[in-house]
Design a protein around this motif. Sequence first.
Motif, PDB file in Angstrom:
ATOM      1  N   ASP A 134       0.895  -1.159   0.010  1.00 58.01           N
ATOM      2  CA  ASP A 134      -0.040  -0.168  -0.160  1.00 58.01           C
ATOM      3  C   ASP A 134       0.873   1.442  -0.101  1.00 58.01           C
ATOM      4  N   LEU A 135       1.104   1.774  -1.108  1.00 58.44           N
ATOM      5  CA  LEU A 135       1.684   3.184  -1.410  1.00 58.44           C
ATOM      6  C   LEU A 135       0.876   4.393  -0.953  1.00 58.44           C
ATOM      7  N   MET A 136       1.117   5.153   0.199  1.00 53.05           N
ATOM      8  CA  MET A 136       0.351   6.158   0.625  1.00 53.05           C
ATOM      9  C   MET A 136       1.105   7.384   0.181  1.00 53.05           C
ATOM     10  N   VAL A 137       0.418   8.132  -0.576  1.00 50.84           N
ATOM     11  CA  VAL A 137       1.033   9.544  -0.679  1.00 50.84           C
ATOM     12  C   VAL A 137       0.193  10.642  -0.487  1.00 50.84           C
ATOM     13  N   PRO A 140       0.720  15.712   5.620  1.00 51.72           N
ATOM     14  CA  PRO A 140       2.006  14.837   5.911  1.00 51.72           C
ATOM     15  C   PRO A 140       1.622  13.497   5.402  1.00 51.72           C
ATOM     16  N   GLY A 141       2.446  12.383   5.609  1.00 50.23           N
ATOM     17  CA  GLY A 141       2.241  10.933   5.254  1.00 50.23           C
ATOM     18  C   GLY A 141       1.352  10.307   6.147  1.00 50.23           C
ATOM     19  N   CYS A 142       0.873   9.238   5.482  1.00 51.91           N
ATOM     20  CA  CYS A 142      -0.388   8.293   6.299  1.00 51.91           C
ATOM     21  C   CYS A 142      -0.232   8.202   7.854  1.00 51.91           C
ATOM     22  N   LEU A 143       0.996   7.595   8.232  1.00 50.51           N
ATOM     23  CA  LEU A 143       1.493   7.323   9.465  1.00 50.51           C
ATOM     24  C   LEU A 143       1.724   8.495  10.314  1.00 50.51           C
ATOM     25  N   LYS A 144       2.274   9.483   9.799  1.00 50.67           N
ATOM     26  CA  LYS A 144       2.087  10.872  10.520  1.00 50.67           C
ATOM     27  C   LYS A 144       0.779  11.363  10.985  1.00 50.67           C
ATOM     28  N   GLN A 145       0.024  11.160  10.020  1.00 53.67           N
ATOM     29  CA  GLN A 145      -1.495  11.628  10.267  1.00 53.67           C
ATOM     30  C   GLN A 145      -1.977  10.806  11.494  1.00 53.67           C
ATOM     31  N   MET A 146      -1.805   9.455  11.459  1.00 56.46           N
ATOM     32  CA  MET A 146      -2.217   8.583  12.240  1.00 56.46           C
ATOM     33  C   MET A 146      -1.490   8.790  13.526  1.00 56.46           C
ATOM     34  N   VAL A 147      -0.203   8.918  13.685  1.00 55.54           N
ATOM     35  CA  VAL A 147       0.338   9.289  14.893  1.00 55.54           C
ATOM     36  C   VAL A 147      -0.358  10.544  15.710  1.00 55.54           C
TER      37      VAL A 147
END
Length: 289
Positions: A134-137, A140-147
């Motif tokens: 899963d390439l997330m573009v 900020p990046g996907c994991l940063k949004q989740m964090v």
Amino acid sequence: MTFKPLRKAVFPVGGLGTRFLPATKALPKEMLPVVDRPLIQYAVDEALEAGIEQMIFVTGRGKSAIEDHFDVAYELETTMAQRGKSMELLHQTRLKPGAVAYVRQQEPMGLGHAVWCARDIVGDEPFAVLLADDLMVGEPGCLKQMVDAYNRTGGNMICAQEVPHDQTHMYGVITPGARGGALTQVQGLVEKPKPGTAPSNLSVIGRYILQPEVMRVLEGQEKGAGGEIQLTDAMARMIGDQPFHGLTFAGRRFDCGDKAGFIQANIALALAREDIGGAVRDFARAELG
């Protein structure tokens, strides 16, 4: 409200990559390039942006190219230095000493099993899981949004995305609760429901923030859909014991485990590049007439 900081990320990279044969006969699918970076590099860069300090790769046979990619390439770097070439392109491939750990998954028994293989390195800490397919573009990046969201809610969190109803049988699917902005309370999870039985079309995409208790559930080695140990099943048993949310990612997702999605990712990211975007755009226009 305070929570243990998220410092570790697990990358399950032991899969066989059969959908991309013969390209993946000798090359790990995670090393397939999108423009000029392998898929696994995009995932690691996303983790670094989110503040992850330790990368844990769950590998299998034939995956040594991943280890080599994040190691020092003495001959290449020496030659480049002698020729006066910039080393900047290699900086993100050289992680800090001690920041990388590898553990072997001896046989492919499912995503839940792959995550469980990292239990001793994860220890008693929350951890992220990133699937390189899963390439997330996004910025900020996907994991940063989740964090950022995790730092407000704690508990467990998954990336959620709406998919067409006729595709829900291909994903883990969320039974949604209350929604607020990008966050949805997760009231239930089912892995690859039979067509017409999905509780919603809100699917689980390959990014997770999980509490270490999920490892205790995975210890049971219970098999689910496809006869494999499913991470979705283990997460479902955590609902009600800890906060559990799905975050809808503000960005684009490319399914690079699918050939069409992989080509789409290459085209989209190439078009966004200043150095080659114009040439690719001209070619596409000529081909499409």
